[in-house]
Structure formats: structure tokens, C-alpha cells
Design a protein around this motif. Structure first.
Motif, PDB file in Angstrom:
ATOM      1  N   LEU A  66       0.840  -1.196   0.000  1.00 20.10           N
ATOM      2  CA  LEU A  66       0.000   0.000   0.000  1.00 20.10           C
ATOM      3  C   LEU A  66       0.875   1.245   0.000  1.00 20.10           C
ATOM      4  CD1 LEU A  66      -1.747  -2.297   1.376  1.00 20.10           C
ATOM      5  CD2 LEU A  66      -2.951  -0.470   2.515  1.00 20.10           C
ATOM      6  N   SER A  67       0.414   2.253  -0.696  1.00 21.73           N
ATOM      7  CA  SER A  67       1.074   3.552  -0.660  1.00 21.73           C
ATOM      8  C   SER A  67       0.007   4.625  -0.768  1.00 21.73           C
ATOM      9  CB  SER A  67       2.108   3.673  -1.785  1.00 21.73           C
ATOM     10  OG  SER A  67       1.489   3.492  -3.037  1.00 21.73           O
ATOM     11  N   LYS A  68       0.400   5.828  -0.540  1.00 23.02           N
ATOM     12  CA  LYS A  68      -0.441   7.016  -0.673  1.00 23.02           C
ATOM     13  C   LYS A  68      -1.788   6.866   0.018  1.00 23.02           C
ATOM     14  CE  LYS A  68       2.107   8.349  -4.699  1.00 23.02           C
ATOM     15  NZ  LYS A  68       2.218   8.479  -6.090  1.00 23.02           N
ATOM     16  N   ASP A  69      -2.884   7.028  -0.724  1.00 29.44           N
ATOM     17  CA  ASP A  69      -4.212   7.120  -0.116  1.00 29.44           C
ATOM     18  C   ASP A  69      -4.605   5.875   0.677  1.00 29.44           C
ATOM     19  OD1 ASP A  69      -4.429   9.631  -1.203  1.00 29.44           O
ATOM     20  OD2 ASP A  69      -5.653   9.005  -2.905  1.00 29.44           O
ATOM     21  N   LYS A  70      -4.330   4.700   0.148  1.00 28.39           N
ATOM     22  CA  LYS A  70      -4.714   3.468   0.864  1.00 28.39           C
ATOM     23  C   LYS A  70      -3.916   3.319   2.151  1.00 28.39           C
ATOM     24  CE  LYS A  70      -6.840   0.922  -2.777  1.00 28.39           C
ATOM     25  NZ  LYS A  70      -6.925  -0.212  -3.639  1.00 28.39           N
ATOM     26  N   LYS A  71      -2.637   3.607   2.085  1.00 34.29           N
ATOM     27  CA  LYS A  71      -1.787   3.551   3.277  1.00 34.29           C
ATOM     28  C   LYS A  71      -2.270   4.560   4.312  1.00 34.29           C
ATOM     29  CE  LYS A  71       1.949   5.924   3.032  1.00 34.29           C
ATOM     30  NZ  LYS A  71       1.733   6.980   4.042  1.00 34.29           N
ATOM     31  N   ASP A  72      -2.569   5.765   3.849  1.00 36.05           N
ATOM     32  CA  ASP A  72      -3.026   6.818   4.759  1.00 36.05           C
ATOM     33  C   ASP A  72      -4.389   6.483   5.369  1.00 36.05           C
ATOM     34  OD1 ASP A  72      -0.688   8.106   4.124  1.00 36.05           O
ATOM     35  OD2 ASP A  72      -1.624   9.647   2.879  1.00 36.05           O
ATOM     36  N   LYS A  73      -5.243   5.809   4.618  1.00 35.02           N
ATOM     37  CA  LYS A  73      -6.550   5.403   5.149  1.00 35.02           C
ATOM     38  C   LYS A  73      -6.375   4.352   6.239  1.00 35.02           C
ATOM     39  CE  LYS A  73     -11.023   4.854   5.422  1.00 35.02           C
ATOM     40  NZ  LYS A  73     -11.887   5.800   6.095  1.00 35.02           N
ATOM     41  N   VAL A  74      -5.441   3.432   6.059  1.00 33.19           N
ATOM     42  CA  VAL A  74      -5.154   2.454   7.114  1.00 33.19           C
ATOM     43  C   VAL A  74      -4.707   3.184   8.384  1.00 33.19           C
ATOM     44  CG1 VAL A  74      -3.571   0.604   7.827  1.00 33.19           C
ATOM     45  CG2 VAL A  74      -4.695   0.505   5.582  1.00 33.19           C
ATOM     46  N   ALA A  75      -3.853   4.177   8.235  1.00 29.74           N
ATOM     47  CA  ALA A  75      -3.410   4.968   9.392  1.00 29.74           C
ATOM     48  C   ALA A  75      -4.604   5.681  10.041  1.00 29.74           C
ATOM     49  CB  ALA A  75      -2.346   5.976   8.974  1.00 29.74           C
TER      50      ALA A  75
ATOM     51  N   HIS B 110       3.952   8.763   7.750  1.00 30.31           N
ATOM     52  CA  HIS B 110       5.235   9.291   7.279  1.00 30.31           C
ATOM     53  C   HIS B 110       5.967   8.341   6.344  1.00 30.31           C
ATOM     54  CE1 HIS B 110       4.856  11.993  10.896  1.00 30.31           C
ATOM     55  NE2 HIS B 110       5.014  12.822   9.894  1.00 30.31           N
ATOM     56  N   ALA B 111       5.724   7.048   6.488  1.00 31.58           N
ATOM     57  CA  ALA B 111       6.409   6.074   5.633  1.00 31.58           C
ATOM     58  C   ALA B 111       5.795   6.086   4.242  1.00 31.58           C
ATOM     59  CB  ALA B 111       6.296   4.676   6.245  1.00 31.58           C
ATOM     60  N   PRO B 112       6.601   6.011   3.196  1.00 42.02           N
ATOM     61  CA  PRO B 112       6.036   6.006   1.851  1.00 42.02           C
ATOM     62  C   PRO B 112       5.351   4.694   1.474  1.00 42.02           C
ATOM     63  CG  PRO B 112       8.437   6.059   1.761  1.00 42.02           C
ATOM     64  CD  PRO B 112       8.054   6.149   3.198  1.00 42.02           C
ATOM     65  N   VAL B 113       5.719   3.593   2.149  1.00 43.69           N
ATOM     66  CA  VAL B 113       5.176   2.279   1.797  1.00 43.69           C
ATOM     67  C   VAL B 113       4.749   1.546   3.066  1.00 43.69           C
ATOM     68  CG1 VAL B 113       5.701   0.033   0.723  1.00 43.69           C
ATOM     69  CG2 VAL B 113       6.713   2.127  -0.205  1.00 43.69           C
ATOM     70  N   LEU B 114       3.621   0.849   2.960  1.00 42.69           N
ATOM     71  CA  LEU B 114       3.175  -0.039   4.019  1.00 42.69           C
ATOM     72  C   LEU B 114       2.895  -1.392   3.380  1.00 42.69           C
ATOM     73  CD1 LEU B 114       2.339  -0.345   7.025  1.00 42.69           C
ATOM     74  CD2 LEU B 114      -0.016   0.117   6.271  1.00 42.69           C
TER      75      LEU B 114
ATOM     76  N   ALA C 139       2.353  -5.895   9.818  1.00 39.67           N
ATOM     77  CA  ALA C 139       2.606  -4.941   8.742  1.00 39.67           C
ATOM     78  C   ALA C 139       4.061  -4.505   8.834  1.00 39.67           C
ATOM     79  CB  ALA C 139       1.670  -3.748   8.843  1.00 39.67           C
ATOM     80  N   LEU C 140       4.521  -3.902   7.755  1.00 40.12           N
ATOM     81  CA  LEU C 140       5.901  -3.425   7.698  1.00 40.12           C
ATOM     82  C   LEU C 140       5.906  -2.052   7.039  1.00 40.12           C
ATOM     83  CD1 LEU C 140       8.876  -4.422   8.211  1.00 40.12           C
ATOM     84  CD2 LEU C 140       8.906  -5.057   5.798  1.00 40.12           C
ATOM     85  N   ALA C 141       6.288  -1.027   7.797  1.00 36.87           N
ATOM     86  CA  ALA C 141       6.489   0.301   7.223  1.00 36.87           C
ATOM     87  C   ALA C 141       7.857   0.296   6.562  1.00 36.87           C
ATOM     88  CB  ALA C 141       6.416   1.369   8.301  1.00 36.87           C
ATOM     89  N   LEU C 142       7.958   0.998   5.431  1.00 32.77           N
ATOM     90  CA  LEU C 142       9.186   0.947   4.650  1.00 32.77           C
ATOM     91  C   LEU C 142       9.468   2.314   4.037  1.00 32.77           C
ATOM     92  CD1 LEU C 142      11.205  -1.283   3.632  1.00 32.77           C
ATOM     93  CD2 LEU C 142       9.751  -1.457   1.603  1.00 32.77           C
ATOM     94  N   GLY C 143      10.721   2.729   4.097  1.00 32.76           N
ATOM     95  CA  GLY C 143      11.119   3.990   3.490  1.00 32.76           C
ATOM     96  C   GLY C 143      12.564   4.306   3.850  1.00 32.76           C
ATOM     97  N   TYR C 144      12.978   5.505   3.500  1.00 31.77           N
ATOM     98  CA  TYR C 144      14.325   5.957   3.850  1.00 31.77           C
ATOM     99  C   TYR C 144      14.277   6.618   5.223  1.00 31.77           C
ATOM    100  CZ  TYR C 144      15.508   5.027  -0.985  1.00 31.77           C
ATOM    101  OH  TYR C 144      15.705   4.397  -2.185  1.00 31.77           O
ATOM    102  N   ALA C 145      15.116   6.144   6.119  1.00 38.06           N
ATOM    103  CA  ALA C 145      15.114   6.643   7.498  1.00 38.06           C
ATOM    104  C   ALA C 145      15.461   8.126   7.549  1.00 38.06           C
ATOM    105  CB  ALA C 145      16.102   5.843   8.339  1.00 38.06           C
TER     106      ALA C 145
END
Length: 187
Positions: free
Chosen positions: A50-59, A91-95, A162-168
Motif C-alpha cells: 500500500l502507498s499514498k491514499d490506501k496507506k493513509d486510510k489504514v493509518a 510518514h512512511a512512503p510504503v506499508l 505490517a511493515l512500514a518501509l522507506g528511507y530513514a
């Protein structure tokens, strides 16, 4: 990177840079999960990216677990972390959701499947560290699992983790670990 260095470099990252993660890197992380060992070669995992809107909706669903200010007083203390985890997800770009398909006799193998899925997640976290990415292994999704799965239309799956993923965006210090002799029984 040297394997021992990867083990020592991996951290639970809760702050991410505003930078996209390429599909190529995401695929490498997923492939590391796919290659994990599993009991009886069951490979019980499914990954939903998930990214963007779907990821943000989960949050948002997770943050909604606390509908009113002060709800924390009526919520188990360990569940309060869900709102902080939701902020990390934003904040993470990918979930990546790690799922287990409901199956006949699935409860008989649930414990075995969960151990196997844990191995897949750890492989993914280590691969992320090797690729210069940060990750956070998340279980706080359990409090709102039904809402999340209904939103995504994935009711035939169990949301294991779940796993949040991005550049630290930071480089946290290592957390204290028990000494090996404190956790080893030599019989």
C-alpha cells in the motif's frame, strides 16, 4: 553489505524522509520475504503493498481506534501505541501488510504459520537494511484488523502484521539487549 553488519545496522525506524521507494527496491524486500523458510514449506504469507491514499486510510482507521480525547483511559495500555504507529505509517512512503489466508484446518497450523511469517518479516527487515532502507515491524494493526480488512476488501485473509518501509529520517541508537548468558540455558 556484510551479514553481521546488516544484523547490527537494522533498526526499528519510526521517522521517514519524504522520498519515494522504487518498485525495484520494494520487489527486493518482497522477494526476501518470499525466500524465507517456512514449516512444511507452507509459505503461508501474502503481501499487500500500500502507498499514498490506501496507506493513509489504514493509518486513519488506526487513529480512529481512539474516537474521543481521553479514550486512552479506557483502553489497554499496550493498545495506546496504535495511534503513534499510525503516525509512523503516515510518514512512511510504503506499508506492506503481511496476511495469512483463512483456510480449512487453518487453526491447527496457525501457530506454525505465524512462526513462518515471522521469519519472512525478519528477512524483509534485514533486506531493507541491506538496501539502505528503514523499516518498522508493526503489530498494532491487530486492534483495527476487521476495519482495515473490510476497507481493503480482503476479508478472506487474516492481517498478521505490517511493515512500514522507506528511507530513514534519523539513525536511532541501538536499544539495550540482554547479554547472551542471560538468555541461554546450557544443559
Amino acid at each position: 553489505m556484510d551479514f553481521n553488519l546488516v544484523l547490527k545496522k537494522r533498526r526499528s525506524i519510526r521517522m521517514y524522509k519524504d522520498a519515494a521507494v522504487s518498485d525495484e527496491l520494494i520487489e527486493k524486500v518482497l522477494e526476501a520475504g518470499r525466500l524465507a523458510p517456512s514449516a512444511k514449506n507452507g509459505q503461508p504469507w501474502t503481501f499487500a503493498v500500500l502507498s499514498k491514499d490506501k496507506k493513509d486510510k489504514v493509518a486513519a482507521i488506526m487513529k480512529g481506534y481512539f474516537p474521543e480525547k481521553g479514550m486512552e483511559d479506557f483502553t489497554p495500555r499496550y493498545a495506546v501505541t496504535s495511534k503513534y504507529t499510525a503516525r509512523t505509517i503516515l510518514h512512511a512512503p510504503v506499508l506492506i501488510l503481511i496476511l495469512r489466508k483463512y483456510a480449512p484446518f487453518g487453526e491447527l497450523l496457525k501457530y506454525t504459520d505465524l512462526l513462518s511469517i515471522g521469519a519472512a518479516i525478519e528477512n524483509m527487515c534485514l533486506q531493507a537494511a541491506d538496501l539502505g532502507l528503514g523499516s518498522l515491524w508493526i503489530r498494532d494493526t491487530c486492534y483495527t484488523e476487521e476495519l482495515i480488512m473490510n476497507y481493503l476488501g480482503l476479508q478472506e485473509y487474516e492481517l498478521v502484521s505490517a511493515l512500514a518501509l522507506g528511507y530513514a529520517a534519523n539513525d536511532p541508537s541501538p536499544v539495550a539487549r540482554k547479554a547472551l548468558d542471560e538468555m541461554t540455558l546450557r544443559l
